[in-house]
Design an enzyme around this catalytic site. Sequence first.
Site, short mmCIF file in Angstrom:
data_model
loop_
_atom_site.label_atom_id
_atom_site.label_comp_id
_atom_site.label_asym_id
_atom_site.label_seq_id
_atom_site.Cartn_x
_atom_site.Cartn_y
_atom_site.Cartn_z
N GLU A 1 2.79 10.76 2.11
CA GLU A 1 1.50 11.32 1.85
C GLU A 1 0.31 10.97 2.63
OE1 GLU A 1 0.45 10.80 -2.25
OE2 GLU A 1 0.29 8.53 -2.13
N LYS B 1 -3.04 9.39 3.85
CA LYS B 1 -3.97 8.37 3.10
C LYS B 1 -5.32 8.62 3.66
CE LYS B 1 -4.25 3.30 3.33
NZ LYS B 1 -5.67 3.27 2.87
N ARG C 1 2.25 -5.89 -5.32
CA ARG C 1 2.43 -5.42 -3.92
C ARG C 1 3.84 -5.37 -3.65
NH1 ARG C 1 -1.25 -5.13 -0.07
NH2 ARG C 1 -2.50 -6.35 -1.13
#
Length: 583
Positions: free
Chosen positions: A249, A251, A417
């Site tokens: 996608e 950013k 993360r």
Amino acid sequence: MLYSDIADVFDRLEGTSSRLEMTSIFSDFFKGLDPGSLRKIVYLSQGRLHPDFYNAELGMADKLVLRAISFTAGVSESKMDELWKKEGDPGKIAETLMKNRKQASLFSEPLTLEKVLKNLTMIESAEGRDSQDKKMKLLSNLLMDSNPVEARYLCRIVTGRMRIGAGSMTILDALAEAFGTKEDRPDIERGFNITCDLGFVAETLAIGGVEAVKKMKVTVGNPIKVMLAERLPSISLIMDRMGGRCAMEFKYDGIRVQAHIDRDSVKLYSRRLEDMTSNFPDIAAELRKQCRAERAIIEGECVAIDKDGNMLPFQNVTHRRKKHGMDQAVEDYPVKIFMFDILSVDDEDMTLRPLGERRSKLNETFGLSDMIQLTTMEVVNSPEEGEDFFNRALGKKCEGIMAKSLSQESVYRAGSRGFLWIKYKKDYEEALTDSFDLVVVGAFHGRGKRAGKYGALLMAAFDDESGKYCTVCKLGTGFDDAFLAGMPDMLDEYLSETHPSTVDAEMIPDVWFLPTVILEVVAAEISLSPIHTAAKSIMKDNAGLGLRFPRFTGRVREDKGPEECTTVNEIISMFEMQAQNKA
């Protein structure tokens, strides 16, 4: 409960720099508390009365606190000015003067936690013409009954300067030790990550144990710690890591926002839990209008646009962070939100669902408009398709792409993360992979043209294993005259008269700061350093990692809290990526 017992624990915590010792002190203390007191003490240990996202602050200025100390101790203003210049810490001044007080008031009585919380709550809620006098008298009333150590922490709490060095991760360690085991630590941390309310987690754990914490759910009104991405230096490596197939996608270059939508209200939170609803009232109203559910939590990127609907750089959307003149800012700086994830729908926790299901639910839950859009996302099956998608993203003035796993394990990992999400920008192909968001921990006095100002700053990254901020560079480039002139206003409220216990540094600055302010920094490369402490002795004995030729980009990361700055582990990964690129 006596407040002196709490102040004594704070004093012991401030006296050590060992995270293990802090954990042990907290753990032993927590075991003896009733759950209600535990919740309140956890907040106080971080200098607050509520969780971080609660939109209220004690907000007493130094001058007002000094007035309260002066009134209580019977000390002249000139003497207070002298002490202020010497100490720069209202807590230390209060402690010194309470020690020198000849005798306590005849009407004084031991301070209780209940009285402290009552007065602090009244200070927090005081409004109107006489509010400053009310706050001063309420604090003075507490100081009248306080001993020196109690006075130190009362004044630090009301000014937002708690200095005991215990962050959220240390408190979570202590809660696991007090009410569970090391194996329970991930479940306790997840409870915190999906509620952002450390006191609530502590109370739940003390009452119901780890099983009660496991049952905690994502709830509208409680912000969720955002999921974060890793980096890789090429599209081909990304595709290999993703197993040859992933979602990509655009950013966008904007402000990440988490929207909590209820039946008749919407709250917008930044990634550092600031309530930004007043900054984007138009987005809030449109989200409620387009939402087909009664309640939902979504994430999106708020991006500034021009009159033709074209996206503008990040600097333009920051005008919406003003505290005044928002009506004009809304008109002058139009924005739209690109939604990219949904975390809850009508009280159904979506964070444990894979990305594909979340994206489908996002599509069916919201209508679209000029102001509300979905991120551009496509399923990619080869490096060639990935390169094509990446080039299209750059053509639309995006800063890069996000690659996201489509596996059944692609849940939303709040506060974590990992390689379920990977970000990629154009400059990742160069020797150094990305900018760094570093926290200011010290400053050096300027010379020559910078005489009388801060000339350079000592910058650090966060080590989430030790809980310390480890130095990576001395930053003196990229500051324009206006920024240099404004440094004291930005930094001096975080001055520390001693080396903060949470800072791991061998380079000694002229002044220290509590790790709070984050600046975006770029550099020529990461190198082994004999003077910086990030990753000390990990890559090479007696050497850490430092940034060569660091430069400030001009961007202050007001959207991030100190524990969200670039981590030491990230810098290690970037150092390894840099070596791969050079090879």
